[in-house]
Design a protein around this motif. Structure first.
Motif, short mmCIF file in Angstrom:
data_model
loop_
_atom_site.label_atom_id
_atom_site.label_comp_id
_atom_site.label_asym_id
_atom_site.label_seq_id
_atom_site.Cartn_x
_atom_site.Cartn_y
_atom_site.Cartn_z
N GLU A 116 0.83 -1.55 0.15
CA GLU A 116 0.05 0.26 0.01
C GLU A 116 0.93 1.31 -0.01
OE1 GLU A 116 -3.25 2.46 0.04
OE2 GLU A 116 -3.25 -0.09 -0.65
N ALA A 117 2.04 1.53 0.60
CA ALA A 117 2.82 2.54 0.52
C ALA A 117 3.15 2.81 -0.89
CB ALA A 117 4.02 2.48 1.77
N ARG A 118 3.62 1.28 -1.59
CA ARG A 118 3.69 2.02 -2.63
C ARG A 118 3.33 2.04 -3.01
NH1 ARG A 118 9.66 0.60 -5.72
NH2 ARG A 118 8.59 1.40 -7.31
N ARG A 119 1.79 1.72 -3.35
CA ARG A 119 0.97 2.30 -4.41
C ARG A 119 0.75 3.58 -3.82
NH1 ARG A 119 -2.59 -2.44 -2.92
NH2 ARG A 119 -2.86 -3.75 -4.80
N ARG A 120 0.97 4.59 -2.96
CA ARG A 120 0.24 5.80 -2.39
C ARG A 120 1.76 5.91 -2.87
NH1 ARG A 120 -4.17 6.82 1.50
NH2 ARG A 120 -4.57 5.00 1.97
N PHE A 121 3.13 5.92 -2.89
CA PHE A 121 4.19 7.19 -2.69
C PHE A 121 5.18 6.40 -3.48
CE2 PHE A 121 2.33 8.15 1.10
CZ PHE A 121 2.14 9.32 1.20
N GLY A 122 5.20 5.26 -4.65
CA GLY A 122 5.87 4.95 -5.70
C GLY A 122 6.55 6.61 -6.74
N ALA A 123 5.97 6.78 -6.84
CA ALA A 123 6.17 8.39 -7.29
C ALA A 123 7.69 8.93 -6.71
CB ALA A 123 5.56 8.78 -8.22
N TYR A 124 7.68 9.26 -5.45
CA TYR A 124 8.94 9.57 -4.68
C TYR A 124 9.82 8.77 -4.64
CZ TYR A 124 11.14 12.03 -0.65
OH TYR A 124 12.54 12.66 0.23
N PHE A 125 9.08 7.67 -4.24
CA PHE A 125 10.27 6.31 -3.73
C PHE A 125 11.06 5.94 -5.11
CE2 PHE A 125 12.68 1.97 -3.36
CZ PHE A 125 12.63 2.92 -1.08
N GLY A 126 10.91 6.04 -6.21
CA GLY A 126 11.51 6.14 -7.73
C GLY A 126 12.08 6.90 -8.19
N GLU A 127 12.27 7.98 -7.38
CA GLU A 127 12.62 9.53 -6.99
C GLU A 127 14.04 9.07 -6.74
OE1 GLU A 127 12.97 14.38 -6.94
OE2 GLU A 127 10.95 13.03 -6.74
N VAL A 128 13.88 8.11 -5.38
CA VAL A 128 15.24 8.05 -5.07
C VAL A 128 15.84 7.18 -5.53
CG1 VAL A 128 15.92 7.68 -2.51
CG2 VAL A 128 14.12 8.88 -2.77
N GLU A 129 15.55 5.92 -5.87
CA GLU A 129 15.93 5.21 -6.56
C GLU A 129 16.68 5.44 -8.08
OE1 GLU A 129 12.63 2.69 -7.53
OE2 GLU A 129 12.64 1.23 -5.86
N ARG A 130 16.17 6.44 -8.76
CA ARG A 130 16.68 7.29 -10.03
C ARG A 130 17.70 7.43 -9.47
NH1 ARG A 130 11.53 7.42 -11.85
NH2 ARG A 130 11.01 9.81 -10.71
N ALA A 131 17.98 7.78 -8.18
CA ALA A 131 19.38 8.96 -7.61
C ALA A 131 19.94 8.08 -7.78
CB ALA A 131 18.70 9.70 -6.36
N TRP A 132 20.05 7.14 -7.26
CA TRP A 132 21.25 5.96 -6.75
C TRP A 132 21.92 5.76 -7.58
CZ3 TRP A 132 24.08 6.03 -2.86
CH2 TRP A 132 23.59 6.65 -1.25
#
Length: 726
Positions: free
Chosen positions: A708-724
């Motif tokens: 559920e956390a991934r569904r709601r805030f996946g866009a933000y989490f994806g930005e962190v992944e791309r930064a790394w």
């Protein structure tokens, strides 16, 4: 996507589950959704079934307490059922259309007016039964409503069938409220009985509804009381998912990190303390103890230092910089503008010199040869502390051993910029600072993964500042005060919302989205500077500063103002944070109603910092008694930035308060940080406990919550992944 480290299952769980699950299915899978309706939903950000279920009503109309025309009270809201008796269209002047309805019920006549909506004349016909909700007024012998909520009672339905609480969902062109309710009803029938992702123990602890019931009571409540209970459940869900996402972000940013145990009682730190020309306040000492304790712990520091204008955060950060030097390592301090970076270097540099700590400044305007030399000394380890802007994340700059990163006003940087700087050190501690007063609930929500230290008391208040709200017709008073100050050898700021008149609102520093449609009518810095130099302030030297200038131009403009060669600086809010010119004693903010309370408080903090009292004139065209004038009145009576920030949060969206709309998708859709403060604290604590017990969220109890956390805030989490990964 493989899991990188413990605590990162939110990052991978979405890929491991069935991607055709109904919640993740396109909204077009639902009944009644195709073509234009699908496009209308997409315009509102609703693309899958999960999005639709969380598209909650923004208000409710209580038709269970309907009254009659005669029984309605003037000056109060009322819900009334009445029949259309007459429909007329008036055009009192060009480009203004008024649709006027006369409605009747057994007790009387009600006049209803709609401005600028000519199409309504075709939607209502004599004999239609309407349900209306709005504020009742009285004029010209009739009770009346202006632009009320109105819904046509479908033929064949009686009034009794509408005696219920009616949800009002955010709608869009091409999708009526009726159709949206019909689609929502179908979605609840097909997907409303999902397995509850929240552990039952949390529901019981906080007295929360089950998920299925909460969804139904949110969209089609039996009463306003059950709607409020349902809101609490969905708000808690959103806040908890956000907190877990933040902690997962922290785990990702720290992957592979082995923290440095800093020496927090070394010779450079002791020398810097001895060089301070003043004693630290108890709050400053507490903040120093928090920071140095983190740095010595062997665990990565993730701390936010909150402090109102003039509370002395800079000297606290300076002690942390000295501790890095004592550990024979390096520190980087990144500011959002070259003006601030240079100011930090000028303030902290002499203290570091006295403590024997080497330092340098690197910004975009640093000459190429000087910059190359500075970068060479940094890579060789000859320089301990580097002040700068985003130039610090340039590939050309390599540190010998970076162990401390200090970021000023971190919400002004994108996630990738913060990550890029921290990656330059193998185990860099993070100290984020902000001079923007942040309410506790907002700090917990946006910075839930950071430990917080707060400094509220100013060690040196200066002469202070008096604030006056004025109308545009009284601007001569403000210009007179500017002239008087400049004649006495002092200086003044004039603040504008726009850069130039051609702006469409996209370049506003701090204009709420809801007000940008009128942005062309407000003052622009470029034209205001020209007009003042030719008119009200003729004979005074008038400078210009705004965000579109390149680094060298900004630095030159600020240097001319600091040196006194420019008496009046016309600027946008680029001077909001940190800029310190003790000779500036007057500020005039034009179109002050276009700024939030927190921003205005920051702006006025630029004057009255020396021995002479400051005065701020906040010019506002809004009428007396309006919400805008009441907000400015709060500034006149209070100088407490945190108190004003709490009020600002009640008045505006949290993203507008903080100015973080670029922050990668974190924006609360359901929770109200002002009204749900207890839930914010509860979610913060629950997320801390869950993450401590199950860092990878691999327990079967927590896997649904991770998804559920991934569904709601996946866009933000994806930005962190791309930064790394970048």
């Amino acid at each position: 996507m493989p899991t990188r480290a413990a605590g990162l299952s939110i990052a991978g769980v979405g890929r491991r589950l069935d991607e055709t699950a109904l919640l993740d299915a396109p909204v077009s899978r639902l009944r009644y959704v195709s073509g234009a309706r699908r496009e209308a939903l997409a315009r509102m950000g609703v693309r899958c079934v999960h999005d639709l279920l969380l598209h909650v009503p923004h208000r409710y109309l209580d038709f269970t307490r309907a009254t009659t025309v005669e029984g309605s009270v003037v000056g109060q809201d009322a819900t009334i059922f009445a029949t259309v008796d007459e429909v007329t269209t008036k055009r009192p002047r060009p480009r203004l259309t008024i649709v006027e309805l006369f409605l009747v019920d057994p007790t009387g006549v009600l006049r209803v007016s709609f401005f600028g909506q000519p199409w309504l004349a075709e939607q209502f016909k004599v004999g239609d039964l309407l349900a209306l909700s709005g504020r009742v007024a009285f004029s010209f012998g009739f009770k009346q409503m202006t632009s009320p909520f109105v819904e046509k009672v479908e033929e064949g339905r009686d009034q009794a069938s509408l005696l219920r609480v009616l949800p009002v969902h955010p709608a869009s062109e091409g999708l009526s409220a009726n159709w949206l309710r019909r689609i929502m009803s179908a979605a609840l029938a097909d997907a409303g009985d999902q397995v509850d992702f929240l552990p039952a123990s949390l529901c019981a602890r906080h007295g929360l509804m089950g998920l299925g019931r909460a969804l139904r009571e949110t969209h089609f409540p039996r009463s306003l009381a059950t709607a409020r209970q349902a809101h609490r459940r969905l708000a808690f869900d959103e806040l908890l998912c956000l907190q877990l996402t933040l902690r997962t972000r922290q785990a990702l940013e720290q992957r592979g990190v082995r923290a440095t145990r800093h020496d927090v009682n070394g010779p450079h730190l002791r020398a810097l303390r001895a060089a301070l020309p003043f004693a630290l306040t108890p709050e400053q000492e507490t903040a120093v103890a928090d920071i140095l304790g983190d740095m010595a712990s062997g665990q990565p520091m993730n701390r936010l230092l909150l402090g109102d204008v003039g509370t002395g955060k800079t000297v606290v950060a300076a002690l942390a910089l000295a501790a890095a030097c004592d550990t024979r390592s390096q520190a980087a301090m990144m500011a959002p503008t070259s003006v601030l970076a240079r100011q930090y270097a000028e303030r902290v540099g002499p203290l570091l010199d006295a403590a024997g700590v080497s330092w340098t400044l690197i910004t975009g305007s640093t000459p190429a040869a000087e910059r190359a030399d500075a970068e060479e000394r940094v890579v060789r380890g000859e320089t301990c502390v580097v002040f700068g802007t985003t130039a610090l994340i340039s590939d050309a700059l390599t540190f010998c051993r970076l162990t401390l990163v200090v970021i000023d006003e971190q919400h002004r940087f994108g996630v990738n910029q913060r990550v890029a700087l921290r990656r330059k050190g193998a185990a860099a501690d993070l100290l984020a600072m902000t001079a923007t007063p942040i309410p506790r609930t907002l700090a917990l929500s946006l910075y839930g993964d950071l430990d917080c230290s707060r400094i509220a008391t100013r060690p040196r208040a200066g002469a202070g500042v008096t604030t006056h709200g004025i109308a545009p017709e009284s601007l001569d008073v403000a210009w007179g005060a500017v002239r008087e100050a400049c004649d006495a050898g002092r200086q003044a700021y004039v603040i504008c919302p726009l850069v130039d008149e051609a702006d469409d609102g996209s370049e506003l520093d701090d204009v709420p989205t809801s007000q940008r449609s009128t942005a062309r009518q407000v003052h622009a810095a470029t034209t205001t500077a020209r007009d003042l130099a030719r008119g009200a302030l003729r004979g005074l030297s008038v400078g210009l500063l705004h965000g579109r200038m390149d680094a060298a131009q900004k630095e030159r403009a600020m240097e001319e103002f600091r040196s006194g060669r420019v008496a009046v600086l016309v600027s946008t809010t680029v001077v909001e944070v940190g800029v310190d010119v003790p000779g500036a004693t007057v500020m005039v903010v034009l179109d002050a109603d276009r700024f939030g309370l927190a921003t205005l408080h920051q702006l006025r903090g630029r004057v009255g910092r020396g021995e002479t009292p400051g005065v701020a004139y906040l010019c506002c065209a809004a009428r007396k008694g309006s919400p805008a004038r009441r907000r400015l009145a709060a500034l006149e009576r209070s100088s407490d930035g945190f108190e004003l920030a709490e009020l600002d949060l009640k008045l505006r969206h949290e993203g507008e308060v903080l100015g973080y709309r670029q922050s990668g998708g974190i924006s609360l859709r359901i929770a109200d940080l002002a009204g749900d403060a207890d839930l914010v604290a509860a979610a913060h604590e629950d997320a801390r406990v869950i993450a401590a017990e199950d860092p990878a969220l691999q327990d079967a109890l927590h896997a649904p919550l991770a998804l559920e956390a991934r569904r709601r805030f996946g866009a933000y989490f994806g930005e962190v992944e791309r930064a790394w990964e970048g």
